[in-house]
Each structure stands twice: as C-alpha cells, then as structure tokens.
Design a protein around this motif. Structure first.
Motif, PDB file in Angstrom:
ATOM      1  N   MET A  79       0.800  -1.218   0.000  1.00  0.00           N
ATOM      2  CA  MET A  79       0.000   0.000   0.000  1.00  0.00           C
ATOM      3  C   MET A  79       0.838   1.277   0.000  1.00  0.00           C
ATOM      4  O   MET A  79       0.480   2.273  -0.617  1.00  0.00           O
ATOM      5  CB  MET A  79      -0.942   0.009   1.197  1.00  0.00           C
ATOM      6  CG  MET A  79      -2.010  -1.060   1.139  1.00  0.00           C
ATOM      7  SD  MET A  79      -3.213  -0.797  -0.168  1.00  0.00           S
ATOM      8  CE  MET A  79      -4.318   0.351   0.637  1.00  0.00           C
ATOM      9  N   MET A  82       1.928   1.933  -3.375  1.00  0.00           N
ATOM     10  CA  MET A  82       0.747   2.135  -4.214  1.00  0.00           C
ATOM     11  C   MET A  82       0.231   3.571  -4.109  1.00  0.00           C
ATOM     12  O   MET A  82      -0.317   4.116  -5.069  1.00  0.00           O
ATOM     13  CB  MET A  82      -0.360   1.145  -3.844  1.00  0.00           C
ATOM     14  CG  MET A  82      -1.387   0.935  -4.952  1.00  0.00           C
ATOM     15  SD  MET A  82      -2.723  -0.188  -4.494  1.00  0.00           S
ATOM     16  CE  MET A  82      -1.829  -1.718  -4.287  1.00  0.00           C
ATOM     17  N   THR A  83       0.418   4.207  -2.936  1.00  0.00           N
ATOM     18  CA  THR A  83       0.004   5.610  -2.817  1.00  0.00           C
ATOM     19  C   THR A  83       0.790   6.486  -3.783  1.00  0.00           C
ATOM     20  O   THR A  83       0.248   7.443  -4.356  1.00  0.00           O
ATOM     21  CB  THR A  83       0.194   6.130  -1.382  1.00  0.00           C
ATOM     22  OG1 THR A  83       1.581   6.082  -1.029  1.00  0.00           O
ATOM     23  CG2 THR A  83      -0.616   5.345  -0.387  1.00  0.00           C
ATOM     24  N   ASN A  84       2.079   6.186  -3.968  1.00  0.00           N
ATOM     25  CA  ASN A  84       2.874   6.973  -4.911  1.00  0.00           C
ATOM     26  C   ASN A  84       2.404   6.762  -6.342  1.00  0.00           C
ATOM     27  O   ASN A  84       2.319   7.708  -7.125  1.00  0.00           O
ATOM     28  CB  ASN A  84       4.352   6.591  -4.793  1.00  0.00           C
ATOM     29  CG  ASN A  84       4.963   7.025  -3.485  1.00  0.00           C
ATOM     30  OD1 ASN A  84       4.715   8.131  -3.013  1.00  0.00           O
ATOM     31  ND2 ASN A  84       5.754   6.171  -2.883  1.00  0.00           N
ATOM     32  N   ALA A  86      -0.610   5.904  -7.324  1.00  0.00           N
ATOM     33  CA  ALA A  86      -1.913   6.551  -7.487  1.00  0.00           C
ATOM     34  C   ALA A  86      -1.757   8.060  -7.588  1.00  0.00           C
ATOM     35  O   ALA A  86      -2.350   8.703  -8.460  1.00  0.00           O
ATOM     36  CB  ALA A  86      -2.823   6.181  -6.314  1.00  0.00           C
ATOM     37  N   SER A  87      -0.948   8.661  -6.702  1.00  0.00           N
ATOM     38  CA  SER A  87      -0.764  10.114  -6.723  1.00  0.00           C
ATOM     39  C   SER A  87      -0.011  10.574  -7.959  1.00  0.00           C
ATOM     40  O   SER A  87      -0.206  11.695  -8.434  1.00  0.00           O
ATOM     41  CB  SER A  87      -0.006  10.562  -5.469  1.00  0.00           C
ATOM     42  OG  SER A  87      -0.764  10.343  -4.309  1.00  0.00           O
ATOM     43  N   CYS A 119      -8.105  -1.714  -1.210  1.00  0.00           N
ATOM     44  CA  CYS A 119      -7.478  -0.794  -2.161  1.00  0.00           C
ATOM     45  C   CYS A 119      -8.395   0.328  -2.622  1.00  0.00           C
ATOM     46  O   CYS A 119      -7.944   1.242  -3.306  1.00  0.00           O
ATOM     47  CB  CYS A 119      -7.009  -1.566  -3.390  1.00  0.00           C
ATOM     48  SG  CYS A 119      -5.638  -2.661  -3.071  1.00  0.00           S
ATOM     49  N   PRO A 121      -9.625   3.125  -1.571  1.00  0.00           N
ATOM     50  CA  PRO A 121      -9.265   4.550  -1.492  1.00  0.00           C
ATOM     51  C   PRO A 121      -8.211   4.983  -2.505  1.00  0.00           C
ATOM     52  O   PRO A 121      -8.071   6.173  -2.771  1.00  0.00           O
ATOM     53  CB  PRO A 121      -8.738   4.698  -0.052  1.00  0.00           C
ATOM     54  CG  PRO A 121      -9.283   3.531   0.695  1.00  0.00           C
ATOM     55  CD  PRO A 121      -9.361   2.427  -0.295  1.00  0.00           C
ATOM     56  N   LEU A 122      -7.446   4.043  -3.047  1.00  0.00           N
ATOM     57  CA  LEU A 122      -6.324   4.401  -3.911  1.00  0.00           C
ATOM     58  C   LEU A 122      -6.570   4.126  -5.381  1.00  0.00           C
ATOM     59  O   LEU A 122      -5.909   4.708  -6.238  1.00  0.00           O
ATOM     60  CB  LEU A 122      -5.064   3.626  -3.483  1.00  0.00           C
ATOM     61  CG  LEU A 122      -4.524   3.921  -2.086  1.00  0.00           C
ATOM     62  CD1 LEU A 122      -3.331   3.024  -1.794  1.00  0.00           C
ATOM     63  CD2 LEU A 122      -4.115   5.381  -1.971  1.00  0.00           C
ATOM     64  N   VAL A 123      -7.484   3.223  -5.703  1.00  0.00           N
ATOM     65  CA  VAL A 123      -7.598   2.771  -7.083  1.00  0.00           C
ATOM     66  C   VAL A 123      -8.759   3.437  -7.802  1.00  0.00           C
ATOM     67  O   VAL A 123      -9.726   3.893  -7.185  1.00  0.00           O
ATOM     68  CB  VAL A 123      -7.750   1.237  -7.156  1.00  0.00           C
ATOM     69  CG1 VAL A 123      -6.560   0.560  -6.489  1.00  0.00           C
ATOM     70  CG2 VAL A 123      -9.051   0.766  -6.502  1.00  0.00           C
ATOM     71  N   GLY A 152      -4.118   5.926 -13.693  1.00  0.00           N
ATOM     72  CA  GLY A 152      -4.017   5.535 -12.297  1.00  0.00           C
ATOM     73  C   GLY A 152      -3.993   4.027 -12.128  1.00  0.00           C
ATOM     74  O   GLY A 152      -3.762   3.277 -13.078  1.00  0.00           O
ATOM     75  N   ALA A 399       3.555  10.711  -3.702  1.00  0.00           N
ATOM     76  CA  ALA A 399       2.826  10.922  -2.446  1.00  0.00           C
ATOM     77  C   ALA A 399       3.768  11.035  -1.254  1.00  0.00           C
ATOM     78  O   ALA A 399       3.317  11.123  -0.124  1.00  0.00           O
ATOM     79  CB  ALA A 399       1.833   9.781  -2.213  1.00  0.00           C
TER      80      ALA A 399
END
Length: 523
Positions: A79, A82-84, A86-87, A119, A121-123, A152, A399
């Motif tokens: 995760m 994964m935030t990076n 997504a951002s 996932c 919130p991020l996808v 994304g 992120a």
C-alpha cells in the motif's frame, strides 16, 4: 481450447503490456503456469518493491505497469508504494489471486479482509470475475481504465482455479479487436482567456508539474517562457522535473506551505499552472494562499485536482496539449527578461560532506542523458543543483511514501534501457525496500545507487524544528551498515571517501553493465 490463462496473456499483448512484476503467494502461482517467454517476469522480494518497480517501468516506457501480488497481506504490504503510483497517475493494473471458488465459504470464515475493498481509497476501479470466463474482459477493462486520463491504478482479483477453465473464445476475439481512444482537449475559448491574461499581465509567472513532463510539454514550456519572459517554478514536491534546471528563466521549486508559496509568487499578477495540483501543502501555515490581486489559471487532467483547488480558474484537459497551444498563441513580449539566478557555492569540506557538495559531485559524474530516481527526501528543495536538460530525467515519490525510490530505479532502467539511471537514496529510506537490490542483481539491471548516510531521520528533524517539537535523539538511526547490506544481496558496493571519488564512481556507473552501490557520508 483456449484457457482463461492463455486469454489473459493475449489481452496483455493486445494492450502492449511488455513485463510483469510480482511477489506472488500460493493463490497467484497458477497464473505463472502459462507465462509466455516474450513477457518477462521480474521477481521482487517484497510487495512494495514490486509496485515501485512496475511504477518506474511504466513511467519510463510509456506502457501500463502490471503487478502480480498476493491477496490481503501482500496487498497490504504494497500500500505504501501504491500511494505513490496513485498520486503520480501511473497507469497500472495490480492483479491478486484469491482462494478457489469452491473454498470461498471457508475463506470467509478464516478472514474478514477483502483486498479489493482494501485498495478502494487508492484505485480508480476494482473488480473480480463472477465467472471464470469473465476474467479476460475485466482485465481488458482494467487496462483501458488504468491508461485513461487521469491515469491511475486499478485492482483485479482472480480465483486461483479460474486459470485452467475454458475462455469464451468469441468474446476474446471481440476483446482483441476493440480499442478506446480519449484525449481530453481544452476548449479553445478557455485557452484564449489564458493567452489574453498573459498578454495583458504586468508580471506573469509559470508553474509546472508532472503533467507537462513530456517531449512536447518540455519544448512548449521553454518556448512559452522565452516568448513571454516568464519566471518558471516547479509545483511543490513535484514528482518530475519538466523544465531545464539551468535555463535562465528557471526559479526552482515552490515550497510546500501556503504562506511560503505566497511569498515566492509575490509581485506577480498572473500565475499560470500546467500539469500540477493547485497546490500541495505540507508544512503548516496560517497565511493566505496567494497575495491579494493575483489571478491564477490552471490546466490539469485530473478532475479531482481541479475540484479541490481552493482558488483559481482551472481547466480539466491534457496539460501538455494545452501548454503547446498556449505557447504557439502567445507573442513575444516587451517585458524584461527574468534575471538568471546563481546557485550558492557548496561547502566542500569533509570527511562527511554537505548535501550541496554531494549533489554537485554527482552532477559532475552523471551524463546528460542520465535519469535520476530521487528518494533522499531531505534534499528535495536542493534538487536544482542537478543539471537536467531533457524531459523524463527526474522521478520522485508522488505521495512522499518512502520505499519507492530504490525499486523504482530498477523499473526505470528496465523501462528505458538506453538511459543510465542514478538512484539517490537516504540511508533511512533505503531500509523500506532494500530487497530491491536483489532484484537488480538477479536481473542484472545496471543502476548506480548512491546512498547518503547521515544516521538520522533528517527530514523529520527539520519538521521537529518547524513544529517546535523537542528532538531528543529519538530520530537518530545509527548502526546501519549500508555496504554490508548491499554485498549481502550480491551487489558490488563502495564507500566514496572524497567528492572526487564520488564523481568518478558515478561516471563509471554511466557505462556499467551491472548494478553497484556507492555510500557517501553526509554531515
């Protein structure tokens, strides 16, 4: 008979997916039984490293990253990186397995963790096939959504006993024949407003973000700055470097606090922002966002970025396309040219060196076409000491999630093998995903890793001062032997005792055929 597994790989080829990155578990092993030789599989020893390698690969190659992860726990481990992704709007499909369909009731009794919802919130989208034969269609949908603006991450979960089931061959034929194309283009009247504002401004400024770090966007930014005599800033904590750092119009990176941004842009009446949020703030501030009387215009391909901007007139469209069109329309101006800035001299005393001196030494050693993966976060505002003249030359965690830079550098070199890669990593950041060094060795990916050792969590120490928190030594991290870590993974490792030694080691890395690590001590 075409199996679901074979259909998956046909769909991947159709969407030009050229590599798979992974850290699989038992549920994912059946996917590997049909692995074709023309799509290489790059193994990571930790899930976050797999995500970051795929992230770097996708950004460097211009393709969609594809990651094969274990389900709940594996997804959870991934995760942070994964935030990076997504951002950073990296097009990526993360595919995990799940228990066999006949075990689903048992699985529900054993765990209440749903990786698909984990996932959410991020996808951009997540899904799982209702029937085995639905899997290829969901993969095709996910690949198209991942690359559609704003690009994304999407997440797909497939039961482990689906792969040997027969595919729907008629449906597969349709999937392999379809395409979607969509390019959000700014309406001309919206760009005419921006051009008019620039022509009539007394002191305009330009702010750029990762959305313009393309060949066309890079050229257009230089043209616009030179025609309109614009000082150019990077947006706060920008994950890319979309403007030449030695250009006389370049002013550096905006700080990540509202008051500080306002101070940097004081004296300007019009601010144009292309390809970046307006704005990302990290440090606390009670000051106003901008000085009174400043008009801000922006273009982003992310509707969410546009909606959350606290001020300005924002257009949702392709920022590089908009920048090209505005640059063509703005005539030469009679305003004075921006005064070129001069970087301060670095303190070169040792044996532990200043951050500025280390960056200068690296800059002397790297080639003009080198790509920088930067996760030495305490020097984010000093990145301008690196000479960057080409687009796609610097990558930073979008992120701010640590553990991204080291494996991302491996993916960057795999995705663009014709350009050498230098990873600048802090000794603390290295500890998040050090296992990526094994992947670099295992796949013989010639990245030069420069690890800057200061034995402290330097970025947080700086924030302790801003937030008036007594530091008390809690953020020191002594006792880490970076060289032994690298050698334990089979990598050649060397400590640079002098700045000239560092420069020469980086220079040798530009043509090296295997990965290497250089440790340098920072004061």
């Amino acid at each position: 008979m075409v199996t679901v597994s074979e259909a998956f790989y046909r769909v991947l080829r159709h969407h030009r997916v050229t590599a798979v990155f992974g850290n699989p578990g038992s549920n994912e092993l059946p996917f590997l039984t049909g692995l074709p030789k023309d799509i290489p599989y790059y193994m990571a020893l930790q899930e976050g490293a797999a995500i970051a390698m795929a992230d770097g690969y996708a950004q460097a190659s211009g393709s969609t990253g594809f990651v094969n992860l274990h389900a709940a726990s594996g997804t959870g481990n991934a995760m942070g990186c994964m935030t990076n992704a997504a951002s950073g709007h990296t097009p990526m499909v993360v595919m995990a397995g799940q228990q066999a369909r006949r075990y689903v009731p048992v699985q529900a009794m054993l765990t209440n963790v749903d990786p698909v919802r984990l996932c959410d919130p991020l996808v951009k989208w997540s899904g799982e096939p209702l029937r085995p034969e639905d899997g290829p269609a969901l993969l095709s949908k996910g690949l198209m959504l991942a690359s559609a603006a704003p690009a994304g991450v999407v997440y797909l979960s497939v039961p482990l006993d689906d792969w040997d089931e027969p595919a729907d061959e008629a449906a597969l034929a349709h999937l392999l024949g379809r395409r979607t194309e969509a390019a959000p283009v700014a309406p001309q009247h919206a760009l005419d407003v921006m051009v008019d504002a620039l022509e009539h401004a007394a002191a305009p400024a330009l702010v750029l973000g990762p959305g313009t770090d393309t060949e066309a966007g890079h050229r257009a930014a230089v043209t616009l700055a030179e025609h309109a005599h614009l000082p150019v800033w990077l947006a706060p904590s920008a994950p890319r470097a979309p403007f030449p750092t030695r250009h006389p119009c370049y002013r550096g990176q905006l700080p990540s606090a509202a008051g500080a941004v306002g101070e940097a842009l004081a004296g300007h009446d019009v601010v144009m922002v292309f390809g970046a949020p307006v704005f990302r703030y990290h440090a606390p501030s009670s000051a106003d966002f901008l000085p009174p009387g400043v008009a801000l215009y922006g273009v982003t391909d992310d509707p969410d970025e546009a909606a959350r901007a606290p001020f300005g007139r924002i257009v949702v469209a392709d920022p590089s396309d908009a920048l090209v069109r505005v640059a063509k329309a703005v005539p030469h101006t009679s305003r004075p040219r921006p005064t070129p800035r001069v970087l301060p001299e670095a303190d070169t005393g040792g044996p532990a060196f200043s951050a500025e001196a280390i960056l200068d030494a690296i800059d002397r050693g790297k080639s003009d076409d080198a790509v920088i993966a930067l996760e030495w976060t305490s020097v984010d505002m000093l990145r301008d000491r690196l000479t960057l003249t080409r687009p796609r030359s610097l990558y930073y965690p979008a992120a701010g999630g640590l553990g991204w830079g080291l494996p991302a550098a491996v993916g960057l070199r795999l995705g663009c093998p014709e350009r050498p890669v230098v990873a600048l990593i802090g000794d603390g950041a290295m500890q998040y995903t050090p296992a990526a060094l094994w992947s670099a060795v295992r796949h013989r990916v010639p990245v030069t890793f420069v690890v800057c050792v200061n034995t402290k969590y330097h970025a947080l120490q700086e924030f302790s001062e801003v937030l008036h928190v007594p530091e008390g030594g809690y953020l020191d991290i002594p006792g880490i032997d970076v060289l032994h870590l690298a050698r334990g993974y089979g990598m050649r490792a060397h400590r640079a005792e002098t700045l000239d030694d560092l420069t020469e080691a980086v220079r040798e890395g530009m043509t090296a055929e295997a990965p290497r690590l250089i440790e340098v001590r920072q004061r």
